[in-house]
Design a protein around this motif. Structure first.
Motif, PDB file in Angstrom:
ATOM      1  N   MET A  75      29.890 -11.450 -15.063  1.00 49.09           N
ATOM      2  CA  MET A  75      30.589 -12.630 -15.559  1.00 49.09           C
ATOM      3  C   MET A  75      31.508 -12.255 -16.727  1.00 49.09           C
ATOM      4  O   MET A  75      31.336 -11.216 -17.361  1.00 49.09           O
ATOM      5  N   GLY A  76      32.458 -13.118 -17.025  1.00 53.71           N
ATOM      6  CA  GLY A  76      33.377 -12.856 -18.126  1.00 53.71           C
ATOM      7  C   GLY A  76      32.817 -13.188 -19.482  1.00 53.71           C
ATOM      8  O   GLY A  76      33.409 -12.849 -20.497  1.00 53.71           O
ATOM      9  N   GLY A  77      31.672 -13.843 -19.533  1.00 58.57           N
ATOM     10  CA  GLY A  77      31.073 -14.213 -20.806  1.00 58.57           C
ATOM     11  C   GLY A  77      29.938 -15.179 -20.574  1.00 58.57           C
ATOM     12  O   GLY A  77      29.667 -15.602 -19.440  1.00 58.57           O
ATOM     13  N   GLY A  78      29.240 -15.542 -21.664  1.00 61.66           N
ATOM     14  CA  GLY A  78      28.090 -16.416 -21.552  1.00 61.66           C
ATOM     15  C   GLY A  78      28.420 -17.771 -20.959  1.00 61.66           C
ATOM     16  O   GLY A  78      27.643 -18.333 -20.182  1.00 61.66           O
ATOM     17  N   SER A  79      29.592 -18.307 -21.296  1.00 60.99           N
ATOM     18  CA  SER A  79      29.979 -19.625 -20.782  1.00 60.99           C
ATOM     19  C   SER A  79      30.154 -19.601 -19.269  1.00 60.99           C
ATOM     20  O   SER A  79      29.724 -20.525 -18.563  1.00 60.99           O
ATOM     21  N   ALA A 151      38.653 -10.709 -30.830  1.00 67.33           N
ATOM     22  CA  ALA A 151      38.294 -10.916 -29.421  1.00 67.33           C
ATOM     23  C   ALA A 151      36.831 -11.307 -29.278  1.00 67.33           C
ATOM     24  O   ALA A 151      35.948 -10.703 -29.892  1.00 67.33           O
ATOM     25  N   VAL A 152      36.582 -12.325 -28.445  1.00 63.52           N
ATOM     26  CA  VAL A 152      35.244 -12.677 -27.967  1.00 63.52           C
ATOM     27  C   VAL A 152      35.324 -12.719 -26.446  1.00 63.52           C
ATOM     28  O   VAL A 152      36.417 -12.761 -25.875  1.00 63.52           O
ATOM     29  N   THR A 153      34.182 -12.702 -25.784  1.00 63.47           N
ATOM     30  CA  THR A 153      34.225 -12.719 -24.324  1.00 63.47           C
ATOM     31  C   THR A 153      34.725 -14.060 -23.797  1.00 63.47           C
ATOM     32  O   THR A 153      35.627 -14.113 -22.960  1.00 63.47           O
ATOM     33  N   ALA A 186      33.568  -7.085 -21.007  1.00 62.08           N
ATOM     34  CA  ALA A 186      33.585  -5.876 -21.822  1.00 62.08           C
ATOM     35  C   ALA A 186      34.859  -5.065 -21.613  1.00 62.08           C
ATOM     36  O   ALA A 186      35.485  -4.610 -22.579  1.00 62.08           O
ATOM     37  N   ALA A 187      35.245  -4.857 -20.365  1.00 62.93           N
ATOM     38  CA  ALA A 187      36.440  -4.058 -20.089  1.00 62.93           C
ATOM     39  C   ALA A 187      37.683  -4.698 -20.695  1.00 62.93           C
ATOM     40  O   ALA A 187      38.555  -4.002 -21.244  1.00 62.93           O
ATOM     41  N   GLU A 188      37.757  -6.018 -20.622  1.00 59.36           N
ATOM     42  CA  GLU A 188      38.902  -6.723 -21.188  1.00 59.36           C
ATOM     43  C   GLU A 188      38.930  -6.625 -22.712  1.00 59.36           C
ATOM     44  O   GLU A 188      40.000  -6.536 -23.330  1.00 59.36           O
TER      45      GLU A 188
END
Length: 343
Positions: A75-79, A151-153, A186-188
């Protein structure tokens, strides 16, 4: 944490040779071996030591012992992970309890059912030219972020909430004193820092170290080191599910929780063995970097995956500060039905 605050005491590892485990609290079905069952798993980012318990459970064979197959979706982040939970595209998300709490406050039907960390394990990195002095205290270091893109996820993720909490603690306004940029996974994050799109970031190792190396920066704060006492001894990283999935796959989730419980115990009690098991997953890290990152992870790993009520309450206080909303209720964001079995 005092012994009488835990849902379950630390006892010997469970034996899985064909035996069953006591039924879930509240009259749920008996947790048995889940041979042939699949868990669709969402992770906020790839190759993050925050997921050490999962990696140990896989590499030590604890998931195999339970008969579980894992299908992983990054996933791109927790949301995004929470949306996937609520929508039913994944059965379990490994994310932060703060993200689950915030979602539950908005009415999302999601709950944590197992713990993998009781200390914030994020790192904060910054360009060398903006870095604070090496001996700067927590608030002074955080103030170095003023005026910069961080930056945050994803918005509302654990990283986003941690950053906002630290900024408020340092007397800053998260919405005006910095520019918080949701970049994805992470990669982003690594790419955004390396190409100069952002000046700083918050993410766990090893991505935090890779970003610093590629973007002429440094990790200025390792939160798992104990530098932020308010972020210690609180329910941090968890396995979570939706209410609908809990009803539909309760026994399977119980098996998954039991595997995580064994992994937590191994990391906590035999950290060198656990570290050696997962070392191969981080080829981009030198041995020195891995050792530097592994020690805080060990300190952040609880002896049991049972939900700790005191730690959950402290996490709720954290979220109340982030949301500027008094009275956030931790009890609506966890499910204790497996806790008595996590011994």
């Amino acid at each position: 944490m005092k012994k009488n605050t835990r849902i379950a005491a630390i006892v010997a590892a469970l034996t899985l040779t064909g035996s069953t485990v006591a039924g879930c609290a509240g009259g749920g079905p008996t947790i048995t071996n889940c041979s042939g069952q699949t868990v669709k798993l969402g992770q906020s980012t790839a190759s993050n030591l925050q997921y050490a318990a999962l990696y140990v459970a896989e590499d030590k064979g604890y998931l195999d012992d339970e008969g579980l197959r894992i299908e992983t979706l990054e996933m791109g982040g927790g949301s995004e992970a929470i949306q996937a939970l609520a929508g039913g595209s994944v059965d379990v998300a490994l994310t932060t309890f703060a993200a689950i709490l915030s979602a539950a406050e908005r009415g999302a039907p999601v709950v944590a059912f197992a713990a993998t960390s009781n200390r914030n394990t994020a790192d904060i990195g910054i360009k060398n030219r903006y870095a604070p002095a090496a001996d700067a205290d927590l608030d002074t270091a955080v103030r170095a972020l003023r005026g910069h893109k961080v930056a945050v996820t994803s918005a509302g993720s654990g990283a986003d909430q941690t950053l906002r909490y630290l900024l408020r603690h340092a007397g800053m306004n998260p919405d005006s004193d910095v520019d918080i940029v949701a970049v994805g996974g992470a990669a982003e994050t690594v790419a955004a820092f390396a190409n100069g799109s952002v000046d700083a970031y918050i993410i766990g190792p090893p991505s935090s170290l890779v970003a610093a190396e590629r973007g002429d920066g440094q990790v200025m704060l390792r939160l798992a080191s104990g530098i932020a006492p308010d972020l210690d001894n609180l329910l941090y990283a968890v396995a979570a599910t939706s209410n609908a999935t809990m009803s539909r796959k309760e026994a399977v989730l119980g098996c998954f929780a039991r595997a995580l419980n064994k992994a937590d115990a191994l990391i906590h009690d035999q950290p060198q063995q656990a570290g050696a098991l997962v070392r191969h997953r981080f080829p981009e890290m030198t041995d020195a970097q891995f050792a530097l990152s592994w020690d805080p992870i060990v300190k952040a790993t609880p002896a049991t995956a049972a939900i700790n009520l005191d730690e959950a309450a402290k996490a709720a206080q954290f979220v109340s500060t982030v949301l500027d909303k008094p009275g956030v209720d931790a009890t609506r964001a966890y499910d204790l039905r497996f806790s008595e079995d996590l011994q």
